[in-house]
Write a protein that holds these residues in place. Structure first.
Motif, PDB file in Angstrom:
ATOM      1  N   TYR A   3       0.813  -1.225   0.000  1.00  0.00           N
ATOM      2  CA  TYR A   3       0.000   0.000   0.000  1.00  0.00           C
ATOM      3  C   TYR A   3       0.846   1.274   0.000  1.00  0.00           C
ATOM      4  O   TYR A   3       0.351   2.324  -0.398  1.00  0.00           O
ATOM      5  N   ASN A   4       2.093   1.158   0.457  1.00  0.00           N
ATOM      6  CA  ASN A   4       2.915   2.376   0.480  1.00  0.00           C
ATOM      7  C   ASN A   4       4.207   2.221  -0.326  1.00  0.00           C
ATOM      8  O   ASN A   4       5.197   2.868  -0.053  1.00  0.00           O
ATOM      9  N   GLU A   5       4.158   1.357  -1.326  1.00  0.00           N
ATOM     10  CA  GLU A   5       5.374   1.128  -2.121  1.00  0.00           C
ATOM     11  C   GLU A   5       5.350   1.857  -3.456  1.00  0.00           C
ATOM     12  O   GLU A   5       4.286   2.063  -4.038  1.00  0.00           O
ATOM     13  N   ASP A   6       6.532   2.193  -3.930  1.00  0.00           N
ATOM     14  CA  ASP A   6       6.734   2.742  -5.282  1.00  0.00           C
ATOM     15  C   ASP A   6       5.870   3.961  -5.576  1.00  0.00           C
ATOM     16  O   ASP A   6       5.347   4.114  -6.685  1.00  0.00           O
ATOM     17  N   GLY A   7       5.685   4.781  -4.557  1.00  0.00           N
ATOM     18  CA  GLY A   7       5.021   6.064  -4.776  1.00  0.00           C
ATOM     19  C   GLY A   7       3.508   6.039  -4.731  1.00  0.00           C
ATOM     20  O   GLY A   7       2.851   7.033  -5.041  1.00  0.00           O
ATOM     21  N   ARG A   8       2.915   4.916  -4.336  1.00  0.00           N
ATOM     22  CA  ARG A   8       1.450   4.858  -4.292  1.00  0.00           C
ATOM     23  C   ARG A   8       0.893   5.776  -3.206  1.00  0.00           C
ATOM     24  O   ARG A   8       1.408   5.838  -2.095  1.00  0.00           O
ATOM     25  N   GLY A   9      -0.181   6.477  -3.504  1.00  0.00           N
ATOM     26  CA  GLY A   9      -0.887   7.280  -2.511  1.00  0.00           C
ATOM     27  C   GLY A   9      -1.878   6.418  -1.745  1.00  0.00           C
ATOM     28  O   GLY A   9      -2.153   5.286  -2.134  1.00  0.00           O
ATOM     29  N   LEU A  10      -2.418   6.974  -0.660  1.00  0.00           N
ATOM     30  CA  LEU A  10      -3.371   6.205   0.145  1.00  0.00           C
ATOM     31  C   LEU A  10      -4.777   6.253  -0.450  1.00  0.00           C
ATOM     32  O   LEU A  10      -5.127   7.189  -1.165  1.00  0.00           O
ATOM     33  N   VAL A  11      -5.566   5.223  -0.133  1.00  0.00           N
ATOM     34  CA  VAL A  11      -6.998   5.205  -0.460  1.00  0.00           C
ATOM     35  C   VAL A  11      -7.759   4.867   0.817  1.00  0.00           C
ATOM     36  O   VAL A  11      -7.148   4.513   1.830  1.00  0.00           O
ATOM     37  N   GLN A  12      -9.078   4.978   0.742  1.00  0.00           N
ATOM     38  CA  GLN A  12      -9.879   4.811   1.957  1.00  0.00           C
ATOM     39  C   GLN A  12      -9.659   3.475   2.671  1.00  0.00           C
ATOM     40  O   GLN A  12      -9.635   3.425   3.899  1.00  0.00           O
ATOM     41  N   THR A  13      -9.483   2.379   1.912  1.00  0.00           N
ATOM     42  CA  THR A  13      -9.304   1.086   2.582  1.00  0.00           C
ATOM     43  C   THR A  13      -8.003   1.029   3.396  1.00  0.00           C
ATOM     44  O   THR A  13      -7.875   0.181   4.268  1.00  0.00           O
ATOM     45  N   ASP A  14      -7.070   1.934   3.130  1.00  0.00           N
ATOM     46  CA  ASP A  14      -5.835   1.955   3.926  1.00  0.00           C
ATOM     47  C   ASP A  14      -6.060   2.503   5.332  1.00  0.00           C
ATOM     48  O   ASP A  14      -5.229   2.319   6.210  1.00  0.00           O
ATOM     49  N   VAL A  15      -7.180   3.195   5.523  1.00  0.00           N
ATOM     50  CA  VAL A  15      -7.515   3.683   6.869  1.00  0.00           C
ATOM     51  C   VAL A  15      -8.785   2.990   7.365  1.00  0.00           C
ATOM     52  O   VAL A  15      -9.527   3.517   8.181  1.00  0.00           O
ATOM     53  N   THR A  16      -9.029   1.781   6.848  1.00  0.00           N
ATOM     54  CA  THR A  16     -10.215   1.015   7.227  1.00  0.00           C
ATOM     55  C   THR A  16      -9.794  -0.293   7.881  1.00  0.00           C
ATOM     56  O   THR A  16      -8.988  -1.051   7.315  1.00  0.00           O
ATOM     57  N   THR A  17     -10.327  -0.547   9.059  1.00  0.00           N
ATOM     58  CA  THR A  17      -9.940  -1.725   9.840  1.00  0.00           C
ATOM     59  C   THR A  17     -10.654  -2.973   9.325  1.00  0.00           C
ATOM     60  O   THR A  17     -11.551  -2.877   8.486  1.00  0.00           O
ATOM     61  N   GLY A  18     -10.286  -4.137   9.870  1.00  0.00           N
ATOM     62  CA  GLY A  18     -11.007  -5.366   9.561  1.00  0.00           C
ATOM     63  C   GLY A  18     -12.249  -5.474  10.436  1.00  0.00           C
ATOM     64  O   GLY A  18     -12.297  -4.905  11.526  1.00  0.00           O
ATOM     65  N   GLY A  19     -13.274  -6.159   9.962  1.00  0.00           N
ATOM     66  CA  GLY A  19     -14.485  -6.398  10.756  1.00  0.00           C
ATOM     67  C   GLY A  19     -14.917  -7.838  10.590  1.00  0.00           C
ATOM     68  O   GLY A  19     -14.109  -8.689  10.258  1.00  0.00           O
ATOM     69  N   ASN A  20     -16.196  -8.098  10.827  1.00  0.00           N
ATOM     70  CA  ASN A  20     -16.755  -9.420  10.525  1.00  0.00           C
ATOM     71  C   ASN A  20     -18.265  -9.280  10.337  1.00  0.00           C
ATOM     72  O   ASN A  20     -18.770  -8.174  10.244  1.00  0.00           O
ATOM     73  N   VAL A  21     -18.950 -10.423  10.306  1.00  0.00           N
ATOM     74  CA  VAL A  21     -20.373 -10.371   9.968  1.00  0.00           C
ATOM     75  C   VAL A  21     -21.174  -9.564  11.006  1.00  0.00           C
ATOM     76  O   VAL A  21     -22.201  -8.973  10.688  1.00  0.00           O
ATOM     77  N   HIS A  22     -20.690  -9.486  12.247  1.00  0.00           N
ATOM     78  CA  HIS A  22     -21.418  -8.750  13.287  1.00  0.00           C
ATOM     79  C   HIS A  22     -20.845  -7.366  13.557  1.00  0.00           C
ATOM     80  O   HIS A  22     -21.547  -6.480  14.033  1.00  0.00           O
ATOM     81  N   THR A  23     -19.538  -7.194  13.310  1.00  0.00           N
ATOM     82  CA  THR A  23     -18.883  -5.934  13.621  1.00  0.00           C
ATOM     83  C   THR A  23     -18.503  -5.226  12.332  1.00  0.00           C
ATOM     84  O   THR A  23     -17.884  -5.841  11.465  1.00  0.00           O
ATOM     85  N   PRO A  24     -18.867  -3.952  12.188  1.00  0.00           N
ATOM     86  CA  PRO A  24     -18.517  -3.271  10.934  1.00  0.00           C
ATOM     87  C   PRO A  24     -17.023  -2.990  10.846  1.00  0.00           C
ATOM     88  O   PRO A  24     -16.297  -3.068  11.837  1.00  0.00           O
ATOM     89  N   ARG A  25     -16.580  -2.669   9.658  1.00  0.00           N
ATOM     90  CA  ARG A  25     -15.233  -2.133   9.482  1.00  0.00           C
ATOM     91  C   ARG A  25     -15.288  -0.671   9.919  1.00  0.00           C
ATOM     92  O   ARG A  25     -16.327  -0.024   9.807  1.00  0.00           O
ATOM     93  N   TYR A  26     -14.176  -0.149  10.394  1.00  0.00           N
ATOM     94  CA  TYR A  26     -14.133   1.255  10.817  1.00  0.00           C
ATOM     95  C   TYR A  26     -13.120   2.039  10.008  1.00  0.00           C
ATOM     96  O   TYR A  26     -12.053   1.518   9.670  1.00  0.00           O
ATOM     97  N   THR A  27     -13.467   3.296   9.753  1.00  0.00           N
ATOM     98  CA  THR A  27     -12.508   4.231   9.174  1.00  0.00           C
ATOM     99  C   THR A  27     -11.902   4.993  10.348  1.00  0.00           C
ATOM    100  O   THR A  27     -12.622   5.484  11.220  1.00  0.00           O
ATOM    101  N   THR A  28     -10.567   5.071  10.403  1.00  0.00           N
ATOM    102  CA  THR A  28      -9.912   5.663  11.566  1.00  0.00           C
ATOM    103  C   THR A  28      -9.360   7.056  11.257  1.00  0.00           C
ATOM    104  O   THR A  28      -9.013   7.366  10.122  1.00  0.00           O
ATOM    105  N   TYR A  29      -9.289   7.872  12.324  1.00  0.00           N
ATOM    106  CA  TYR A  29      -8.861   9.265  12.128  1.00  0.00           C
ATOM    107  C   TYR A  29      -8.247   9.828  13.405  1.00  0.00           C
ATOM    108  O   TYR A  29      -8.354   9.234  14.483  1.00  0.00           O
ATOM    109  N   ILE A  30      -7.616  10.975  13.259  1.00  0.00           N
ATOM    110  CA  ILE A  30      -7.211  11.778  14.413  1.00  0.00           C
ATOM    111  C   ILE A  30      -8.116  13.003  14.399  1.00  0.00           C
ATOM    112  O   ILE A  30      -8.180  13.728  13.393  1.00  0.00           O
TER     113      ILE A  30
END
Ligand code: P53
Length: 493
Positions: A23-50
């Motif tokens: 995700y951070n190699e060879d000059g690639r910029g970030l996308v939303q999934t890079d700030v998105t955690t793992g979840g499961n069928v009961h728990t959503p994925r989260y977008t994280t921030y400061i």
């Protein structure tokens, strides 16, 4: 009579952010999934921030549109696992993977280009050479085996920098940034690529809106419809430009194809069901395949007091950017009713009432091959352009036996039933030209961020916490699909 036309394209599909990693190699910029955690069928994925106050925080990512508070900055936090960072490392292993796809007999391989590898900030004036080189090498590798790449230009991965600095797709400026990116890759890969898809599951923006939030305001709808209008413009402009750059280019829209059924013969259910087709399916594909908004669009806007901001020649742009083929994903059907629902489906993206005639996957997705035949016949009748099924598969838990084998008979059964439904639709006159199964290889789930929700015919040794060797092992389905392709869909036993 053969069940499938001679040149039918068989293959599989992945998306950059769910497969590549690096995700951070060879000059690639970030996308939303890079700030998105793992979840499961009961728990959503989260977008994280400061937050503005300097404190870390998270919001449910709701598929792909999670909004962080005013003044907060997207951030990768130490305490979380971000499964897309490494994904299944396709970035470094694509040669090995494409070789396995070739062994299965693929004539087509669907993948997406990561916009942020080409334009790391989205609005850069010059492309990132390392990104261009990577996809060139991937396409050349495909060509080596006679595999036709089918390339999605956008698969839920707007560069994060465009989200934070411009507010994402509600800002019309993104149209031009997307077109610059599209022009760059159309010129760069001329002769290497023929089939393009402009936006993956473009209709999710409206279809899933009322699924995640019950207190929606008119402003939310205004934003969703405006966002879509901009993506329609970007798609139409890209199609027109692409046809100019190479007359051989073929473009597809891409719809998350869910078959909607009325819950009963109550006329109000029948009408409500029609309205669901209009809002969730036709709204997007009419614009992209017919080149104009459907007559019911006015009703949809009025329901939520939406007034679209349109420039003078927008409708002309849409009319000139019609796609050449209808491409869609198909996983499930769903039931629409105006009555109280007792038996509700719990799956993260399954909507509505439970259908007593169907079985459901472990993630609550209805398994309905007849729904695929229904969708194909309904859609072909409406648009009469070639159709590609570019995603179809079963997310399931797999077990690795002591001898290393993976006996995924349930997956074989799922695909066999859907391939038979395709053959029936073709016999009924549908011009279906391609089938790419979802996740030719196990990848990170978009909805839940899990690895254990596996779709692949090739197993990847990696778990939800990111532990594993990433080694690849063909499952039983791999050998089964090899037979299916070799017999052009005749032998599915
Ligand atoms: P996962 C929702 C409903 C149907 C298909 O999904 C969807 C979604 C959004 O996640 O997405 C498509 O991984 C999508 C792929 C995705 C695949 O379906 O949540 O185009 O990126 O991986 C399967 O099980």
């Amino acid at each position: 009579m053969a069940r499938f036309p001679k040149n039918f394209l068989w293959g599989g599909a992945i998306a950059a952010n769910q497969a590549e990693g690096a995700y951070n190699e060879d000059g690639r910029g970030l996308v939303q999934t890079d700030v998105t955690t793992g979840g499961n069928v009961h728990t959503p994925r989260y977008t994280t921030y400061i937050g503005k106050d300097g404190k870390p925080g998270k919001v449910p990512s709701m598929g792909h549109t999670g909004k962080i508070p005013e003044g907060a900055e997207f951030a990768i936090l130490d305490d979380y696992h971000y499964p897309n960072h490494q994904a299944v490392d396709f970035y470094h292993r694509y040669k090995e993977d494409i070789k396995l796809f070739a062994e299965m007999g693929y004539s087509v391989f669907r993948l997406s280009i990561s916009w942020a590898r080409i334009f790391p900030n989205g609005d850069d004036l010059e492309p990132n050479q390392a990104g261009l080189d990577f996809y060139r090498s991937v396409f050349e590798e495909c060509r080596k085996y006679g595999i036709e790449p089918l390339v999605s230009i956008w698969h839920f991965d707007t560069p994060l920098s465009l989200e934070s600095r411009y507010g994402g797709w509600t800002n019309r400026k993104l149209v031009d940034f997307y077109v610059r990116y599209a022009e760059t890759i159309f010129k760069e890969y001329k002769g290497l690529v023929k089939y393009w898809i402009t936006f993956n599951e473009i209709n999710n923006t409206i279809m899933f809106l009322d699924l995640f939030d019950e207190d929606l305001t008119d402003a939310d709808y205004q934003e969703a419809y405006q966002h879509l209008h901009h993506q329609f413009l970007a798609s139409a402009k890209a199609v027109a430009l692409g046809h100019e750059i190479d007359a051989n280019y073929q473009f597809g829209n891409m719809i998350c194809g869910i078959t909607f059924y009325p819950g009963s013969s109550d006329p109000s259910d029948i009408l409500e069901n029609l309205h669901k087709w209009e809002q969730n399916i036709y709204y997007c594909s009419d614009v992209q395949a017919k080149g104009r908004y459907g007559s019911y669009a006015k009703r949809l806007w009025k329901e939520h007091n939406v007034v679209l901001e349109m420039a003078e020649d927008d409708l002309e742009i849409l009319a000139k950017g019609k796609v050449d083929m209808y491409t869609f994903s198909y996983y499930m059907s769903t039931v629409v009713t105006t009555h109280a629902v007792e038996d509700k489906v719990y799956g993260n993206f399954s909507i509505g009432a439970k259908n007593p005639y169907l079985t459901y996957s472990e993630w609550g997705w209805a398994q309905d091959p007849t729904g695929l035949q229904y969708y194909l016949e309904k859609i072909y009748d409406r648009y009469e352009i070639p159709i590609m099924i570019v995603e179809n598969g079963l997310g399931a838990l797999d077990t690795v036996e002591e001898d290393g084998a993976i006996h995924d008979q349930y997956r074989i059964d799922y695909h066999r039933a859907h391939i038979n439904a395709m053959a029936d639709a073709i016999a009924d006159g549908v011009d279906l030209i391609a089938y790419t199964t979802w996740g030719c290889i196990d990848i990170v789930s978009a909805g839940t961020g899990e690895m254990r929700k596996r779709y692949g015919f090739i197993y990847v040794d990696m778990d939800d916490e990111g532990k594993g060797t990433l080694a690849r092992t063909p499952k039983d389905s791999f050998y089964w699909y090899q037979k299916v392709i070799a017999s052009n869909g005749e032998d599915v036993e």
